[in-house]
Scaffold this motif. Structure first.
Motif, PDB file in Angstrom:
ATOM      1  N   TYR A 198       1.112   4.114  -3.076  1.00  0.00           N
ATOM      2  CA  TYR A 198       1.056   5.558  -2.822  1.00  0.00           C
ATOM      3  C   TYR A 198       2.200   6.274  -3.539  1.00  0.00           C
ATOM      4  O   TYR A 198       1.988   7.285  -4.215  1.00  0.00           O
ATOM      5  CB  TYR A 198       1.125   5.813  -1.312  1.00  0.00           C
TER       6      TYR A 198
ATOM      7  N   TYR B 132       0.833  -1.202   0.000  1.00  0.00           N
ATOM      8  CA  TYR B 132       0.000   0.000   0.000  1.00  0.00           C
ATOM      9  C   TYR B 132       0.869   1.255   0.000  1.00  0.00           C
ATOM     10  O   TYR B 132       0.538   2.244  -0.659  1.00  0.00           O
ATOM     11  CB  TYR B 132      -0.970  -0.026   1.190  1.00  0.00           C
ATOM     12  N   SER B 133       1.982   1.211   0.705  1.00  0.00           N
ATOM     13  CA  SER B 133       2.927   2.333   0.666  1.00  0.00           C
ATOM     14  C   SER B 133       3.552   2.444  -0.725  1.00  0.00           C
ATOM     15  O   SER B 133       3.777   3.545  -1.239  1.00  0.00           O
ATOM     16  CB  SER B 133       4.020   2.152   1.720  1.00  0.00           C
TER      17      SER B 133
ATOM     18  N   ASN C  88       1.852   6.103  -7.419  1.00  0.00           N
ATOM     19  CA  ASN C  88       0.826   7.030  -7.902  1.00  0.00           C
ATOM     20  C   ASN C  88       1.327   8.468  -7.889  1.00  0.00           C
ATOM     21  O   ASN C  88       0.982   9.263  -8.772  1.00  0.00           O
ATOM     22  CB  ASN C  88      -0.454   6.893  -7.080  1.00  0.00           C
ATOM     23  N   LYS C  89       2.138   8.816  -6.895  1.00  0.00           N
ATOM     24  CA  LYS C  89       2.763  10.146  -6.883  1.00  0.00           C
ATOM     25  C   LYS C  89       3.667  10.305  -8.104  1.00  0.00           C
ATOM     26  O   LYS C  89       3.653  11.347  -8.771  1.00  0.00           O
ATOM     27  CB  LYS C  89       3.584  10.332  -5.598  1.00  0.00           C
TER      28      LYS C  89
END
Length: 295
Positions: free
Chosen positions: A110, A106-107, A113-114
């Motif tokens: 993130y 999940y990290s 996606n950035k």
């Protein structure tokens, strides 16, 4: 005489166009920015900057004379916008890859996606996000990434070979056999003959129950590298399970006047059962596939 340094950096180009007709006709001029790098033959490869001032997308070749006429140096943009944003992108990708390697999916998502917001066509970003979704078993989201990747020729370049192989194997292991085959078939058209690529295609065909195509690509892999350990193990597996006739490695890779007939002569008359037919046969296929998962 001192040798001239090759041209490299950020350049702008202006494109003039006319919009509208009659009394509404208006001339416009649009400025675009490009990263340019001179090649050994004097031709320049140029790549457009996106809205974040990051070079992205396909490259184009521009002859020196045309380049000198149409492109103008922009050193300030390179220093003030391009370098900082590329550094930011690289750090974000590296952080995402670090999280994924630790199983922190999940990290990883993130961070990827950035990075995607900075450059949605970046190969490492797309591979990273696709692999993260596959790690989590999110097939639909992984399929969306796959559709983007399969159209990016740059993802098959040598510097991305490790990620390319990992992504294809992950597609197969997640049961996305159709996607894996489309992905590998695209690669066949874009890269030089590669034994590992043929080996991976053979595995997909095996899991689809297409033993003839499986053996054909396995043979191609062994013809390119008869010492490829995984291919030799796979060949022995097929012989041991009775899918092909007992034969030597040289018999498999020998070139004949009719390669197709030679290939067919190696196949047993009762090949792998169709996974679609019965649950018993499907379980048998799953068991066979599990035996090969170390490859």
């Amino acid at each position: 005489m001192r040798k001239r340094e090759k041209i490299q950096g950020i350049f702008s180009a202006k494109k003039k166009s006319v919009i509208g007709t009659g009394t509404t006709k208006k001339r416009t001029e649009q400025t675009t920015y490009w990263y340019a790098e001179e090649q050994d033959n004097g031709v320049l490869k140029v790549q457009a900057l996106n809205t974040n001032y990051i070079p992205t997308g396909p490259q184009a070749a521009v002859e020196m004379e045309m380049f000198l006429n149409d492109y103008h140096p922009e050193p300030e943009i390179y220093l003030q916008k391009v370098i900082p944003n590329i550094d930011k992108l690289e750090k974000t990708i590296a952080l995402g890859e670090s999280h994924r390697n630790k199983g922190e999916n999940y990290s990883a998502e993130y961070e990827f996606n950035k990075a995607m917001s900075l450059d949605e066509l970046n190969v490492r970003v797309n591979f990273g996000l696709g692999l993260t979704y596959l790690d989590r078993g999110e097939i639909e989201r992984a399929d969306n990434i796959f559709k983007r990747l399969v159209g990016l020729e740059s993802c098959y370049e040598p510097q991305h070979k490790h990620l390319f192989n990992e992504f294809g194997i992950s597609l197969r292991k997640n049961g996305m056999l159709k996607q894996a085959l489309e992905y590998y078939s695209r690669a066949e058209k874009l890269v030089e003959e590669d034994e590992n690529l043929h080996m991976n295609i053979a595995r997909v065909h095996f899991e689809q129950g297409d033993l003839k195509s499986c053996l054909e690509h396995l043979r191609n892999a062994l013809r390119l590298n008869k010492s490829l350990e995984e291919a030799c193990i796979f060949l022995n597996f097929l012989k041991g399970k009775g899918f092909i006739e007992e034969c030597t490695l040289d018999q498999v890779i020998k070139k004949t006047a009719d390669d197709t007939k030679a290939l067919e002569s190696l196949l047993k008359s009762n090949p792998i059962p169709d996974i679609q037919t019965t649950s018993t046969q499907a379980r048998k296929r799953d068991s066979l596939t599990d035996e090969l998962n170390f490859l």
